[in-house]
Structure formats: structure tokens, C-alpha cells
Design an enzyme around this catalytic site. Sequence first.
Site, PDB file in Angstrom:
ATOM      1  N   ASP A  93       0.811  -1.195  -0.092  1.00  0.00           N
ATOM      2  CA  ASP A  93       0.002   0.131  -0.085  1.00  0.00           C
ATOM      3  C   ASP A  93       0.824   1.442   0.028  1.00  0.00           C
ATOM      4  O   ASP A  93       1.656   1.365   0.849  1.00  0.00           O
ATOM      5  CB  ASP A  93      -0.868   0.015   1.290  1.00  0.00           C
ATOM      6  N   HIS A  94       0.741   2.229  -0.875  1.00  0.00           N
ATOM      7  CA  HIS A  94       1.650   3.355  -1.137  1.00  0.00           C
ATOM      8  C   HIS A  94       2.779   3.103  -0.927  1.00  0.00           C
ATOM      9  O   HIS A  94       3.483   3.700  -0.391  1.00  0.00           O
ATOM     10  CB  HIS A  94       0.902   4.516   0.216  1.00  0.00           C
ATOM     11  N   GLY A 233      -8.705   5.659   1.099  1.00  0.00           N
ATOM     12  CA  GLY A 233      -9.504   6.445   1.713  1.00  0.00           C
ATOM     13  C   GLY A 233     -11.238   6.399   1.918  1.00  0.00           C
ATOM     14  O   GLY A 233     -11.924   7.163   2.018  1.00  0.00           O
ATOM     15  N   ASP A 277      -8.966   0.862   6.140  1.00  0.00           N
ATOM     16  CA  ASP A 277      -7.814   0.539   7.336  1.00  0.00           C
ATOM     17  C   ASP A 277      -8.398   1.338   8.588  1.00  0.00           C
ATOM     18  O   ASP A 277      -8.515   0.836   9.373  1.00  0.00           O
ATOM     19  CB  ASP A 277      -6.510   1.269   7.021  1.00  0.00           C
TER      20      ASP A 277
HETATM   21  P1  13P Z   1      -8.991   4.909   5.387  1.00  0.00           P
HETATM   22  O1  13P Z   1      -8.124   5.634   6.162  1.00  0.00           O
HETATM   23  O2  13P Z   1     -10.136   5.471   4.750  1.00  0.00           O
HETATM   24  O3  13P Z   1      -9.297   3.602   5.967  1.00  0.00           O
HETATM   25  O4  13P Z   1      -8.240   4.508   4.057  1.00  0.00           O
HETATM   26  C1  13P Z   1      -7.219   3.579   3.951  1.00  0.00           C
HETATM   27  C2  13P Z   1      -6.324   3.547   2.744  1.00  0.00           C
HETATM   28  O5  13P Z   1      -6.631   4.514   1.767  1.00  0.00           O
HETATM   29  C3  13P Z   1      -5.199   2.732   2.638  1.00  0.00           C
HETATM   30  O6  13P Z   1      -4.618   2.793   1.297  1.00  0.00           O
HETATM   31  O1  G3H Z   2      -3.270   4.717   3.395  1.00  0.00           O
HETATM   32  C1  G3H Z   2      -2.698   4.548   4.292  1.00  0.00           C
HETATM   33  C2  G3H Z   2      -3.158   3.601   5.502  1.00  0.00           C
HETATM   34  O2  G3H Z   2      -4.290   3.831   5.969  1.00  0.00           O
HETATM   35  C3  G3H Z   2      -1.847   2.967   6.116  1.00  0.00           C
HETATM   36  O3  G3H Z   2      -1.410   3.831   7.196  1.00  0.00           O
HETATM   37  O4  G3H Z   2       0.908   4.257   7.067  1.00  0.00           O
HETATM   38  O5  G3H Z   2      -0.398   4.362   9.362  1.00  0.00           O
HETATM   39  O6  G3H Z   2       0.087   2.029   8.135  1.00  0.00           O
HETATM   40  P1  G3H Z   2      -0.191   3.702   7.989  1.00  0.00           P
HETATM   41 ZN    ZN Z   3      -4.359   4.690   0.681  1.00  0.00          ZN
END
Ligand code: 13P
Ligand code: G3H
Ligand code: ZN
Length: 330
Positions: A93-94, A233, A277
Site C-alpha cells: 500500500d502506498h 480513503g 484501514d
Molecule cells: P482509510 O483511512 O479511509 O481507511 O483509507 C485507507 C487507505 O486508503 C489505505 O491505502
Molecule cells: O493509506 C494509508 C493506510 O491507512 C496506512 O496507514 O501508514 O499508518 O500504516 P499507516
Molecule cells: Zn490509501
Amino acid sequence: MTSYKDLGLVNSREMFAKAMKGGYAVPAYNFNNMEQLQAIIQACVATKSPVILQVSKGARDYANINLLRNMAKGASEYAKELGCEIPIVLHLDHGDSFETCKECIDNGFSSVMIDGSHFSYEENIALTKKVVEYAHKFDVTVEGELGVLAGIEDEVSAKHSTYTEPDEVIDFVKRTGVDSLAISIGTSHGANKFKPEQCQRNEEGILIPPPLRFDILEEIEKRLPNFPIVLHGSSSVPQEYVKTINEFGGKLVDSIGIPEEQLRRAAKSAVCKINIDSDGRLAMTAAIRKTMAEKPGEFDPRKYLGPAREALKKMYIHKNENVLGSANQA
Ligand code: 13P
Ligand code: G3H
Ligand code: ZN
């Protein structure tokens, strides 16, 4: 080099093709620890849903990549043991650099996101293309991002949002070769997605945030027919969890999420992956705070993490069945 194929995992290609045809979205749930992973797998097996297990940079720093990779392998075996062989993706993720993406691909991830949305358009293309070229050698799928989401998470932050520009999507997808595209249409990271003054109150006094920009999504769908779109998100920030957290000593202020009906509508479109998340964090925290307050003599972590895991499982089942529509699609 560890291939995801040896871990019992799949990439997201076929998963998204089926979601596109079936008019649902695959859940992408973040995990950082065993209880979260158990809840995700139990819920997805119970609802026969495909699932994307998401690992952020924060999760890697917290839990260790080797451990997380082996947890995903264990998750695939655990699902079989529970009686249902659901497709499981292990997704970065990211991802913030080529090196991070490469490290994950080399460590058994079946899908990576390269988030170049904070760079200039041309820099985003160059970086994304480089990741795609490496990933595709190993049949790993890649998610790119165009447009910037507002909101704050531990490792992901942006002050203002910039909606995705529909005129850029064809060029971006063609030149990078990405397998899916995250877009910005009004969602944001974290539990404070909107300010109360941006919302309207309904008859019951509940704050209703401004709707997502479905017009932009439709424009993107027109330009990229049948191409998998991703929504980040997308937590709904259920008020029952916020209430419980604050009732038992927490202090969450102005916590507002994306209404479930909006996500249900998005899931029926080209949106094939929905990232959640924060809702998991809220469900867990609410359950832990409640147990700790009600049983102050308890000091066995299983006694408060167990109820937290149950609360999470219940929430994921609800999302799969009633929001994303991924139940019975495994
Ligand atoms: P939320 O913060 O809305 O749960 O989004 C999570 C997310 O986009 C993880 O990449
Ligand atoms: O998009 C981000 C996720 O909610 C991950 O959050 O970097 O705090 O693990 P984190
Ligand atoms: Zn995200």
C-alpha cells in the site's frame, strides 16, 4: 527471491476482471498484526469473498517484511483449513519508491502500489513505468495513482486534495502500463475526512458529508472502459465505534467518514478495489477500550485482543456483504 506463487497467493488481474463483470469491489484491508489478519481471513472465508491484504510502509516498519510475508502465506493455509480456498493478494500500500516496490516484489508480494501522485505528472509516469517494467517480469500487478487525496495518516499525508483529471487517465495508463488506477474523487485518508461545516444535518441530526464526485468517475469510465479503478480513503467511520471509544476514555473529535451508500454505488461501477484501514482501527480500539474499562483486573492480552478480533470480523463481514458486494464471489 520469493515468488508469491509459492506462498499460495495470486495477483489482482483475474480478481479485478471478475469484479468488473460482477459489479462489486474487492476489499483491500490493511493489517499490521495477527489479530487483524485472523479477523480478515475469518470474515472473508465466512462470506466467501476474495481479499487483498494490504501492507503499508508503517506496517513494514512495525512488523517486519519477512514476518508479514510469512503471515500472508499462513493466511492462505489458514483459509484452506477453515474450508474455503479464497483468492488472496498480498499488496504493498502506498509504495513510495522503485526500491520499496522491488523489495516487496522480491519478498513475495503479488501486487504493489507505486504512489507517484505527489510528484509532477511526468515524474509520476517515469517512476510508475519503471515499477511496472520490473513487476511484470514476475507477473506482479501494479496500481498507480493520479490525483491527490486529502487527509492524514501516519505515513500518508496531504493537506489538500486534487481531483483526478479525466483527460490525463488514458495517457497515464498507456504510457505506464499499470494494471489499475487509484483516483481522487472526494475520499481521503484517516478518521477525519470532512469538517462538520462541510456537512449537512439530516432530520435525525446526523452529519451528511458532501457526495463523492461520481461525475468525475463516470468521465474516467468513459475514457477507460473496463479498466479497474481503486478508491483509497474509503472508511465509513461508523459512529457506534466513535461513540464507544469516547464513552470509555477516548477523545475523537469530528470523526466523519464516507457514507456506506456512496461506497455501494462506487462498488457497482468500475471501482474494483476499495481500501479500508481506519474503520478497522476504530473497531479494534472501541472493543479494547470497552474491555479494559469493564474488566480493569484483566491483564491477559488475549482477553482484550480476542473481543477486538471478534468486533473486526463482524465489521468485515458486514462490509463484504452489504457495502462492497464481494460476498460469494471467491
Ligand atoms: P482509510 O483511512 O479511509 O481507511 O483509507 C485507507 C487507505 O486508503 C489505505 O491505502
Ligand atoms: O493509506 C494509508 C493506510 O491507512 C496506512 O496507514 O501508514 O499508518 O500504516 P499507516
Ligand atoms: Zn490509501
